[in-house]
Write a protein that holds these residues in place. Structure first.
Motif, PDB file in Angstrom:
ATOM      1  N   HIS A 250       0.855  -1.183   0.000  1.00 58.03           N
ATOM      2  CA  HIS A 250       0.000   0.000   0.000  1.00 58.03           C
ATOM      3  C   HIS A 250       0.890   1.232   0.000  1.00 58.03           C
ATOM      4  CE1 HIS A 250      -3.329   2.607   1.994  1.00 58.03           C
ATOM      5  NE2 HIS A 250      -3.266   2.781   0.691  1.00 58.03           N
ATOM      6  N   ASN A 251       1.599   1.406  -1.101  1.00 54.21           N
ATOM      7  CA  ASN A 251       2.542   2.510  -1.257  1.00 54.21           C
ATOM      8  C   ASN A 251       2.832   2.623  -2.754  1.00 54.21           C
ATOM      9  OD1 ASN A 251       4.896   4.104  -1.468  1.00 54.21           O
ATOM     10  ND2 ASN A 251       5.590   3.509   0.571  1.00 54.21           N
ATOM     11  N   GLU A 252       2.108   3.515  -3.430  1.00 52.81           N
ATOM     12  CA  GLU A 252       2.180   3.593  -4.887  1.00 52.81           C
ATOM     13  C   GLU A 252       3.603   3.807  -5.396  1.00 52.81           C
ATOM     14  OE1 GLU A 252       0.178   5.398  -3.009  1.00 52.81           O
ATOM     15  OE2 GLU A 252      -1.900   5.041  -3.610  1.00 52.81           O
ATOM     16  N   ALA A 253       4.370   4.655  -4.703  1.00 54.31           N
ATOM     17  CA  ALA A 253       5.722   4.964  -5.157  1.00 54.31           C
ATOM     18  C   ALA A 253       6.672   3.784  -5.001  1.00 54.31           C
ATOM     19  CB  ALA A 253       6.261   6.167  -4.386  1.00 54.31           C
ATOM     20  N   ALA A 254       6.344   2.837  -4.132  1.00 54.91           N
ATOM     21  CA  ALA A 254       7.237   1.713  -3.851  1.00 54.91           C
ATOM     22  C   ALA A 254       6.888   0.451  -4.626  1.00 54.91           C
ATOM     23  CB  ALA A 254       7.222   1.404  -2.350  1.00 54.91           C
ATOM     24  N   VAL A 255       5.752   0.431  -5.329  1.00 53.39           N
ATOM     25  CA  VAL A 255       5.274  -0.792  -5.970  1.00 53.39           C
ATOM     26  C   VAL A 255       6.316  -1.399  -6.897  1.00 53.39           C
ATOM     27  CG1 VAL A 255       3.659  -1.622  -7.730  1.00 53.39           C
ATOM     28  CG2 VAL A 255       2.795  -0.350  -5.779  1.00 53.39           C
TER      29      VAL A 255
END
Length: 344
Positions: A250-255
């Protein structure tokens, strides 16, 4: 030589109608025949007429502006926030309103300042915390407001958001249904949890509750956004839990970084680790493999927030709470873990 501003009288003369008729067509305050209405609108377009905002505001006693309070804080994903903001601006224009974007983290003082200025008709607030210090003031202000997010006590407020608690639960349930018994949540950056941001806290709670109900072993870690930080977090997680087979991100930048870290660490997706994300569809679809995901419906939430605010401006009753049901889309990043075990 300066160009003369086109006036409502010019439109009336061109269309061959009274000035009041043009006013009624533009305001919608009185029924006008379809033929006359079309003639007026044709003249408006031909002449390039734009209603004077100041005069319109005086006549309607409205500023025709709403404020979007979006404090830019550490740990926030700017591309996703801009999807929300774009939706708000686009929908507001359908109601003939402009949007004042407030990005400074001024808290209640910023709300008090803009309300006292009479610059806006209403307020939309984002990045809502569980114990948000702005909430008590919102209950006191005369300006209508809508929160994109939920504080701990939403009574007397108007709130709209994705049901993040249910979103976290759906991810855990999906992995359970595929035979995974040990899973982890890689969440937002640490500062987001430190602020007690509502969407992050609710996702974590929903994930943990669903895993417990399903008899699964579940752990959770905050996750930063750089590749090196994500790699370090994933490595420590797998070192501590080598039997972990399911990840919820749940972390768009880390996907994308999570998938890269798993490749570096020799874990195949989905054969050895299944991955589910809570993110916009475009983020989930551009990875390899494409991610099973719960959509963050930024456009729908932003649009709904504006519609609720406009209804309040018109004196209509609106629900206090609007929770959008999460939707899971299954793609290539999750597998039946029991089949994997049987094949070995």
């Amino acid at each position: 030589m300066p160009v003369r501003t086109v006036t409502i009288a010019d439109v009336a003369k061109h269309a061959g109608v009274a000035v009041s008729t043009v006013s009624y067509v533009l305001s919608g305050k009185r029924s006008i025949s379809a033929t006359t209405r079309q003639r007026v609108l044709d003249s408006v377009r031909f002449l390039g007429y734009h209603p004077n905002a100041g005069a319109r505001a005086l006549a309607s006693k409205r500023a025709n502006v709403i404020a979007l309070v979006l404090p830019l804080r550490a740990g926030m994903n700017l591309p996703v926030l801009m999807q929300f903001a774009t939706s708000v601006v686009t929908t507001a224009r359908l109601y003939d309103h402009d949007v004042l974007l407030m990005t400074a983290d001024e808290g209640a003082d910023g709300l008090r300042r803009v309300a006292a200025s009479a610059l806006v008709d209403g307020l939309l607030l984002m990045d809502v915390e569980i114990h948000d210090p702005r909430v008590p003031l919102l209950r006191e202000l005369g300006e209508p407001s809508v929160l994109i997010g939920f504080p701990a006590d939403p009574e007397g407020l108007t709130c709209v958001d994705l049901d993040f608690g249910r979103a976290g639960a759906i991810c855990a349930e999906h992995l359970s249904e595929r035979g995974h018994r040990k899973i982890a949540l890689l969440g937002a950056p640490g500062v987001v949890y430190e602020r007690g941001t509502g969407f992050a806290e609710r996702t974590l709670s929903g994930f943990a509750d669903a895993a417990r109900r399903r008899g699964m072993e579940a752990v959770a870690r905050p996750c930063e956004e750089s590749f090196d930080e994500v790699c370090g977090t994933v490595k420590v997680l797998l070192d501590e839990h080598p039997d972990l087979t399911g990840l919820v991100v749940h972390n768009e930048a880390a996907v994308g970084h999570v998938l890269g870290a798993l490749r570096i660490l020799g874990r195949r997706v989905p054969e050895e680790v299944s991955v589910v994300a809570i993110c916009p569809d475009d983020v989930a679809e551009r990875t390899s493999p494409a991610l099973t995901s719960v959509l963050v419906p930024a456009e729908e939430v932003g649009s709904q927030a504006v519609r609720l605010l406009m209804a309040k401006l018109d004196g209509a009753a609106v629900p206090e709470s609007t929770l959008l049901e999460p939707r899971l889309t299954i793609r290539q990043s999750t597998a039946l873990f029991t089949l994997q075990e049987d094949s070995q």
